[in-house]
Design a protein around this motif. Structure first.
Motif, PDB file in Angstrom:
ATOM      1  N   VAL A 144       0.838  -1.206   0.000  1.00 34.75           N
ATOM      2  CA  VAL A 144       0.000   0.000   0.000  1.00 34.75           C
ATOM      3  C   VAL A 144       0.874   1.258   0.000  1.00 34.75           C
ATOM      4  CG1 VAL A 144      -1.639   1.350   1.369  1.00 34.75           C
ATOM      5  CG2 VAL A 144      -1.995  -1.117   1.072  1.00 34.75           C
ATOM      6  N   LEU A 145       1.958   1.227   0.773  1.00 35.55           N
ATOM      7  CA  LEU A 145       2.824   2.404   0.885  1.00 35.55           C
ATOM      8  C   LEU A 145       3.411   2.803  -0.471  1.00 35.55           C
ATOM      9  CD1 LEU A 145       3.928   4.427   2.962  1.00 35.55           C
ATOM     10  CD2 LEU A 145       5.918   2.932   3.239  1.00 35.55           C
ATOM     11  N   VAL A 146       3.747   1.819  -1.273  1.00 31.69           N
ATOM     12  CA  VAL A 146       4.241   2.111  -2.630  1.00 31.69           C
ATOM     13  C   VAL A 146       3.230   2.958  -3.391  1.00 31.69           C
ATOM     14  CG1 VAL A 146       4.814   1.084  -4.863  1.00 31.69           C
ATOM     15  CG2 VAL A 146       5.721   0.074  -2.766  1.00 31.69           C
ATOM     16  N   GLN A 147       1.956   2.616  -3.264  1.00 32.82           N
ATOM     17  CA  GLN A 147       0.903   3.347  -3.976  1.00 32.82           C
ATOM     18  C   GLN A 147       0.624   4.708  -3.348  1.00 32.82           C
ATOM     19  OE1 GLN A 147       0.057   2.270  -6.901  1.00 32.82           O
ATOM     20  NE2 GLN A 147       1.355   0.487  -6.494  1.00 32.82           N
ATOM     21  N   GLU A 148       0.805   4.814  -2.036  1.00 34.11           N
ATOM     22  CA  GLU A 148       0.690   6.136  -1.391  1.00 34.11           C
ATOM     23  C   GLU A 148       1.664   7.107  -2.016  1.00 34.11           C
ATOM     24  OE1 GLU A 148       0.755   6.300   2.900  1.00 34.11           O
ATOM     25  OE2 GLU A 148      -0.029   4.259   3.056  1.00 34.11           O
ATOM     26  N   HIS A 149       2.898   6.621  -2.251  1.00 27.54           N
ATOM     27  CA  HIS A 149       3.940   7.480  -2.809  1.00 27.54           C
ATOM     28  C   HIS A 149       3.656   7.853  -4.258  1.00 27.54           C
ATOM     29  CE1 HIS A 149       6.899   5.613   0.331  1.00 27.54           C
ATOM     30  NE2 HIS A 149       6.004   6.421   0.871  1.00 27.54           N
ATOM     31  N   VAL A 150       2.749   7.126  -4.898  1.00 26.78           N
ATOM     32  CA  VAL A 150       2.335   7.454  -6.270  1.00 26.78           C
ATOM     33  C   VAL A 150       1.212   8.481  -6.262  1.00 26.78           C
ATOM     34  CG1 VAL A 150       1.295   6.556  -8.391  1.00 26.78           C
ATOM     35  CG2 VAL A 150       3.062   5.229  -7.207  1.00 26.78           C
ATOM     36  N   ILE A 151       0.149   8.198  -5.505  1.00 31.12           N
ATOM     37  CA  ILE A 151      -1.059   9.024  -5.640  1.00 31.12           C
ATOM     38  C   ILE A 151      -0.992  10.347  -4.878  1.00 31.12           C
ATOM     39  CG2 ILE A 151      -2.521   7.034  -6.138  1.00 31.12           C
ATOM     40  CD1 ILE A 151      -3.693   7.324  -3.285  1.00 31.12           C
TER      41      ILE A 151
END
Length: 221
Positions: A178-185
């Motif tokens: 999830v954290l990977v996607q936080e850094h994207v969005i």
């Protein structure tokens, strides 16, 4: 987008409590020129927060406002408001800031404060979201960017990243994905705001002048 003068470049203040990985994603996006903005100040309520080191390494001013030194939530929030207002930011970015605000503060920054939460809101508000997602046996988990309101993790939605929950996921493994996607969005949403494309008007989220769905836009990882 037209070239912005120094006077027009949006000013940001970032609030953290921990490692500051979303702060780092924002710093990286600004350094790369993806986001045209300046981080005027990073504030932590915890003096040991690793995010302060990240800010210092990037040459960004930092300030610690330790909530334990205040006799009430109201007193802490007033000091926080004063510190933020001193920098006159266009946007306040919550990047893992683990405090519940008073309505006075959320009203003061209405439409100018974004938060990222590690779940697909309105599911799993609050803490321990990854453990709760696994216990609930949901197929989809993720992260949500929203405007901050007086309701905990309940403000108007901007953008959500959908992350599948795998059969053998532990909370730690799921949290990392999830954290990977936080850094994207999160940088995407901040970029939209800084460009004037994203606004909160009459408590409705507008993107390029058009109302977004209540659940926000979806980003499939």
């Amino acid at each position: 987008m037209h070239q912005q003068s120094l006077q027009q470049i949006p000013r940001l203040v970032v609030l953290i409590s921990g490692s500051g990985s979303n702060l780092q994603a924002l710093i990286d996006a600004i350094t790369a020129g993806t986001i045209v903005a300046t981080i005027e100040l990073v504030i932590s309520n915890k003096p040991e927060a690793m995010g302060l080191t990240r800010a210092n390494k990037a040459g960004i001013a930092t300030q610690v406002i330790n909530h334990l030194e205040f006799g009430s939530r109201e007193a802490f929030d007033r000091e926080l408001m004063h510190a933020i207002d001193d920098k006159q930011p266009e946007l306040v970015v919550l990047a893992g800031f683990m405090r519940i605000f008073t309505p006075e503060l959320t009203h003061h920054f209405h439409g100018r404060m974004l938060n990222i939460h590690p779940s697909l809101l309105p599911q799993f508000k609050g803490t321990n979201t990854h453990e709760r997602a696994i216990e609930a046996e949901v197929d989809q988990h993720g992260a949500s960017v929203h405007f901050v309101s007086s309701e905990l993790d309940g403000g108007p939605m901007v953008l959500q990243a959908l992350v599948p929950v795998e059969d053998l996921d532990s909370p730690r493994v799921l949290a990392a994905r999830v954290l990977v996607q936080e850094h994207v969005i999160y940088p995407i949403a901040i970029k939209w705001f800084c460009e004037g494309r994203l606004k909160l008007q009459n408590n409705l989220v507008l993107m390029d002048g058009h109302r977004l769905p209540v659940e926000g836009m979806k980003f499939q990882s």
